[in-house]
Enzyme design. Structure first.
Site, PDB file in Angstrom:
ATOM      1  N   ARG A 122       0.865  -1.175   0.000  1.00  0.00           N
ATOM      2  CA  ARG A 122       0.000   0.000   0.000  1.00  0.00           C
ATOM      3  C   ARG A 122       0.903   1.226   0.000  1.00  0.00           C
ATOM      4  O   ARG A 122       1.990   1.207   0.588  1.00  0.00           O
ATOM      5  CB  ARG A 122      -0.891   0.031   1.252  1.00  0.00           C
ATOM      6  CG  ARG A 122      -2.052  -0.940   1.225  1.00  0.00           C
ATOM      7  CD  ARG A 122      -3.147  -0.541   0.233  1.00  0.00           C
ATOM      8  NE  ARG A 122      -4.251  -1.504   0.190  1.00  0.00           N
ATOM      9  CZ  ARG A 122      -4.318  -2.542  -0.642  1.00  0.00           C
ATOM     10  NH1 ARG A 122      -3.335  -2.777  -1.502  1.00  0.00           N
ATOM     11  NH2 ARG A 122      -5.366  -3.353  -0.617  1.00  0.00           N
ATOM     12  N   GLU A 162      -3.961   7.589  -3.840  1.00  0.00           N
ATOM     13  CA  GLU A 162      -4.430   7.142  -5.162  1.00  0.00           C
ATOM     14  C   GLU A 162      -5.807   7.731  -5.471  1.00  0.00           C
ATOM     15  O   GLU A 162      -6.602   7.899  -4.557  1.00  0.00           O
ATOM     16  CB  GLU A 162      -4.501   5.613  -5.188  1.00  0.00           C
ATOM     17  CG  GLU A 162      -3.141   4.984  -5.002  1.00  0.00           C
ATOM     18  CD  GLU A 162      -3.184   3.460  -4.913  1.00  0.00           C
ATOM     19  OE1 GLU A 162      -4.271   2.886  -5.131  1.00  0.00           O
ATOM     20  OE2 GLU A 162      -2.146   2.860  -4.634  1.00  0.00           O
ATOM     21  N   HIS A 171      -1.808   0.682  -9.560  1.00  0.00           N
ATOM     22  CA  HIS A 171      -2.376  -0.295  -8.619  1.00  0.00           C
ATOM     23  C   HIS A 171      -2.997  -1.451  -9.408  1.00  0.00           C
ATOM     24  O   HIS A 171      -4.198  -1.758  -9.253  1.00  0.00           O
ATOM     25  CB  HIS A 171      -3.423   0.366  -7.716  1.00  0.00           C
ATOM     26  CG  HIS A 171      -3.664  -0.412  -6.443  1.00  0.00           C
ATOM     27  ND1 HIS A 171      -3.908   0.189  -5.238  1.00  0.00           N
ATOM     28  CD2 HIS A 171      -3.671  -1.748  -6.194  1.00  0.00           C
ATOM     29  CE1 HIS A 171      -4.086  -0.731  -4.302  1.00  0.00           C
ATOM     30  NE2 HIS A 171      -3.943  -1.927  -4.862  1.00  0.00           N
TER      31      HIS A 171
END
Lengths: 307, 307
Positions: free
Chosen positions: A241, A270, A288
């Site tokens: 993450r 994000e 991602h």
């Protein structure tokens, strides 16, 4: 539609849109991902009754399922996320309310691990930068692209030796890498050397692969000190993450050459990616996508059937 | 300088320039790579006496050492190339003249194999294309990058199971791939299934990795028929030589989606790369860099000491 169970859908629609058609006769999907409104306004605008919503479908890196969201949705009994990480869901509140949470667990570990290795090779061998170099060439003189580094024989430190970390280690061993790791605690029956300190792991590694879960304990586990210990030739890959890394420090280290390079599938805010990275050749940027694959809709259906 | 042995240096200077300083007191290097003139004019312009040149240092993908070049250099006794492939050297003429040829053999097999795997992951998981997507994004909406394919579990056909091919196979097995191969003949003691036909290998593979030497027999071994057999989801990686593939057909197949994608480290007319590829997202382009690494100057010195 009125009689169908209502499911609120959050987060990146990449996967969802592929399997929505198969299920739209069974569920009434409220596509919050398609709206930029805050949840309350989204529901109000569409005349959706918050207390009719029984489940949430979400993904890592999308809208977080906070206490506030859960307080609006008083009847939710199930949250399904297509991610392995559950950091975007307030698990304490779910436990208090008795809301069930279903995640991907280790379903995507191989997919994520192969992306981690791909990003590591890419960052070390400069594949994306080379691709850019070839595409931008206007002259026809000899190639003079800068040399990359060999992955084989390198010392790789894995931060978080869970199911993804193991799959990464297995693949890197075939490249002749030596594996070291940091984890919450030393694992029995594992022959890879354990480092209790991430700084020491970084100081003794040519590359770090960040595979741990994001918790209050691991937030910014990769900080300035770790990055400086990794050093000017060191490469870091993050497929965990974004908030596992102090992104501001990482950006500075990449700009100033304090570390050698990075492969990043995840970012702190994000879908925002720090624009200072766009001009750098020592970083590979991925949206991602480590677990996003053509085969995933099928896997998601399995999760989905839990509803 | 007059008393030093004269060595003509051809080909991409990437490696040479890094170790030239250590050897310039022992050899007089004539840097033909730095000139765009034909050999005869280069020698004439610099007042070099062709018959004083005793050795040639060259690299794959650079100026070929043809019968004509050798006829100009009547005293050459040794050719050292930093490449594994010797296709750029007229070996028949060397044998006739008794000129010794030293190549890299399997010295760089691991380096090249890790690049092959890197290009394969990149092409399947769309890493370079994703990197381009992130860098070019101007809006801040959710990510909608197209999904890639998983490498794990795929059937990979290796064309040319020499030392590089073996290293590729070893690494891909760790990803859970099944390995198949084509070679001049079936190898004893190898458990990977052998295909005597490249077309059949392609038809039964999700990906092909081209690792064989370029000879008259292997020129365009990857032709239209092979590419169509590989098919719309199939991916091809070439780390051998550009002329192993019918490049015109490959470009057409990539444009028209007849194959899924490609990772190319080599091209038919280097350093020329077909411009039609520059706008495609299903191809990764690398400037013949599979063996070019920071560690190579050291290895080259070993070769070099043969002079």
């Amino acid at each position: 539609m009125a009689h169908l169970p209502q499911v609120l859908v959050f987060g990146p629609p990449t996967i969802f849109t592929q399997f929505e058609p198969q299920y739209s006769h069974k569920y009434h999907f409220l596509n919050a991902w398609a709206s930029s409104l805050p949840l309350d306004q989204f529901l109000h605008t569409h005349n959706y009754e918050p207390s009719s919503i029984q489940a949430i479908l979400c993904a890592g890196g999308g809208t977080p399922v906070t206490v506030h969201v859960l307080s609006v949705l008083s009847s939710v009994k199930l949250i399904v996320t297509t991610s392995a990480g559950l950091d975007h869901i307030d698990l304490l509140e779910c436990r208090r309310r008795g809301i069930q949470v279903a995640g991907a667990g280790s379903l995507f570990s191989e997919e994520v691990a192969e992306m981690a290795v791909g990003l590591l090779i890419d960052a070390m061998r400069k594949i994306s930068a080379a691709d850019r170099y070839v595409r931008q060439r206007v002259h026809s003189g000899p190639w003079d692209f800068p040399l990359g580094s060999k992955l084989g024989g390198k010392r790789v430190g894995i931060v978080g030796l869970g199911s993804i970390g193991f799959e990464v280690a297995k693949r890197l061993e075939a490249f002749g890498c030596s594996i070291f790791y940091n984890s919450r605690k030393e694992k029995p029956f594992i022959s890879y050397p354990f480092y209790s300190s991430v700084v020491e792991l970084a100081a003794n590694s040519n590359a770090l692969v960040i595979c741990c879960a994001l918790t209050e304990q691991t937030r910014h586990i990769i900080n300035k000190e770790v990055l400086l210990a990794l050093g000017k030739e060191g490469v870091m890959v993050n497929i965990g993450r974004g908030a596992l890394v102090d992104e501001k420090e990482l950006v500075r280290c990449l700009i100033e050459g304090e570390i050698g390079g990075a492969g990043l599938d995840v970012f702190e805010n994000e879908p925002h990616v720090p624009e200072e990275l766009f001009g750098l050749d020592n970083v590979v940027l991925s949206p991602h996508a480590a677990a996003l694959l053509k085969s995933l809709p099928l896997i998601c259906v399995t999760l989905w059937q839990g509803i």
